[in-house]
Scaffold this active site. Structure first.
Site, PDB file in Angstrom:
ATOM      1  N   ASP A 461       0.856  -1.190   0.000  1.00  0.00           N
ATOM      2  CA  ASP A 461       0.000   0.000   0.000  1.00  0.00           C
ATOM      3  C   ASP A 461       0.889   1.235   0.000  1.00  0.00           C
ATOM      4  OD1 ASP A 461      -1.741   2.083   0.568  1.00  0.00           O
ATOM      5  OD2 ASP A 461      -2.905   0.950   2.041  1.00  0.00           O
ATOM      6  N   HIS A 462       0.849   1.954  -1.110  1.00  0.00           N
ATOM      7  CA  HIS A 462       1.779   3.076  -1.270  1.00  0.00           C
ATOM      8  C   HIS A 462       1.418   4.276  -0.407  1.00  0.00           C
ATOM      9  CE1 HIS A 462       5.351   4.393  -3.010  1.00  0.00           C
ATOM     10  NE2 HIS A 462       4.972   4.745  -4.219  1.00  0.00           N
TER      11      HIS A 462
END
Length: 491
Positions: A461-462
């Site tokens: 999850d950036h």
């Protein structure tokens, strides 16, 4: 309605679930029930569980037929706790209210004694048997809707004709049972459901489980033997880790010689998985990175560990060392073990690792997790992984075992797949895909040599994991698998 009639409502058996499908009724109007007796089996988005009735009395009505999805809190069965006369003849049992189906497979003997000797149970944890006698199995081989059976994906076929019948069972399905023989084939509800989906008559299945119980593998073997022209895929790589649970078709595959389309209802686990994956894909900005690594030393270590007395009786495979490598990488980069709190606008770092293992089952994809995996030794981790596999294979994974995960591994290599771009399990920041281990030419000590090589893919999850952190974690996992002595030096 009489004040003596109690309505039993669909409970929330999965901590926050809103609905469940009625798979099987074990009672009919007019039957006498006792407190703690299981009256039906239901399937939620997380597990198949049995529901015990909390009353003594006589069943007055079943409000929904099998196959109906019912909202939590809705009454599903009425019980007259004062007893009384049986239900009126016009009150047909739920099973008879079902729409007419296609020709069905032969059924087990119709006349069955009602379960005796039941003890109160916890929902989802099975039935406690009487200490004085074995209870009769509740769920007979119900007529299954006839459809072309799909061969199971796992290679488990029997050569030759159909397997012999259960010792003592009638030679012809539906014939009277031999005196003293089991009243019906012995199998757990998830196994019966699998047999129904694959069109397998349990009377024709040879049991290999303890006390003559039919296992999932027995049903799969019978299905494969019944369709010899459909070949199960050969093992991809002898040394590759097995999947967390055997993979079978979610529904019988349609024949190209028949109808042009088959419509399969999306419900239960598959429905929940679809909703979760859509939510994850469109909520968390995914980034996936890849690395190809020489795992020859790790594969050698796997073989050595199989001979180690401390690992005797435990499941040792490459997946075990991949899991340990990921735990080491998380210890070195703890910020990867976190979640995004949208409401609080906070990043929540977890100081524990509940390691999820993606498992494909007949009911759909589930991700049970090993609680506090970070604190386990290698033998303890191997034991926990083996128990997770066995529980998922038998369809007994409890809802609690699929909650609270912090990071996940998906083993796509068992299907011969090199790599992929896995979607995050909702609420987690990272998922590692373990690809197939293959013999490939590789530059080793300045020369091209055949080496065991695999590809790892890490999706993250950036929002909370930047490229540097994700790259460090993936590089650490690869480094441990290339030189497994780092399991000691980095631990």
């Amino acid at each position: 309605m009489s004040t003596s009639v109690r309505e039993f409502k669909m409970p929330d058996v999965g901590e926050g679930l809103t609905e469940a499908e009625i798979l099987k009724w074990y009672v009919q109007p007019g039957d006498t029930v006792t407190d703690g007796q299981v009256v039906c089996e239901v399937e939620t988005a997380k597990a198949a569980v049995e529901l015990p009735i909390p009353y003594d009395g006589v069943v007055r009505a079943l409000h929904f037929p099998e196959g109906t999805t019912v909202d939590v809190g809705t009454s599903i069965i009425a019980v007259d706790v004062a007893g009384g006369a049986p239900a009126e003849p016009g009150a047909a049992p739920a099973a008879e209210q079902r729409p007419a189906a296609a020709p069905a497979a032969p059924a087990a003997p119709a006349e069955e004694a009602k379960p005796q000797g039941r003890q109160p149970v916890l929902v989802g944890y099975g039935v406690v048997e009487s200490s004085t006698r074995r209870r009769p199995r509740k769920n007979g081989s119900a007529p299954a809707v006839a459809a072309p059976a799909a061969a199971p994906a796992a290679p488990a076929a029997l050569n030759g004709s159909a397997a012999p019948a259960v010792p003592g069972a009638p030679a012809v399905p539906g014939a009277p049972a031999v005196p003293g023989a089991p009243e019906r084939p012995l199998a757990k509800p998830p196994v019966r459901k699998l047999a129904k989906d694959l069109g397998v008559d349990l009377w024709s299945v040879r049991p290999t489980g303890p006390d003559g119980i039919i296992t999932r593998a027995d049903v799969q073997a019978a299905a494969a033997a019944a369709v010899p022209e459909v070949q199960a895929p050969a093992p991809v790589e002898a040394a590759q880790a097995a999947p967390a649970a055997p993979v079978t078709a979610a529904a019988p595959a349609a024949s190209f010689d028949g109808a042009r389309e088959t419509r399969i209802p999306v419900k239960g686990v598959r429905k929940a998985t679809a909703q979760a994956m859509v939510g994850s894909a469109f909520t968390a900005p995914h980034v996936t990175e890849f690395v190809t690594v020489d795992v020859t030393r790790t594969m050698k270590l796997v073989q050595e560990l199989k001979q180690d007395p401390d690992m005797a009786g435990l499941r040792v495979n490459p997946l075990l060392l991949v899991a340990k490598a990921l735990l080491v990488a998380i210890r070195r980069n703890p910020s990867i073990n976190a979640s995004w709190d949208e409401a609080g606008q906070e990043i929540v770092e977890k100081h524990y690792v509940n390691l999820g293992i993606a498992a494909a089952t007949p009911r759909g994809l589930i991700v049970p997790n090993i609680k506090d995996a970070h604190a386990k030794t290698l033998p303890e981790l191997a034991k926990a992984l083996g128990e997770l596999v066995a529980t998922a294979r038998e369809g007994r994974t409890a809802p609690a075992d699929m909650q609270g995960g912090t990071v996940t591994i998906t083993n796509v290599g068992v299907f011969g797949v090199d790599t992929g771009t896995p979607i995050l399990n909702p609420g987690e920041a990272a998922i590692l895909a373990f690809g197939a281990v293959k013999l490939q030419p590789w530059v080793h000590k300045g020369k091209v040599r055949p080496r065991q090589v695999t590809t790892l893919a890490l999706s993250f999850d950036h929002r909370l994991v930047d490229g540097e952190l994700g790259s460090k974690v993936l590089a650490d996992v690869a480094a441990v698998l290339e030189h497994p002595k780092r399991l000691i030096t980095w631990a």
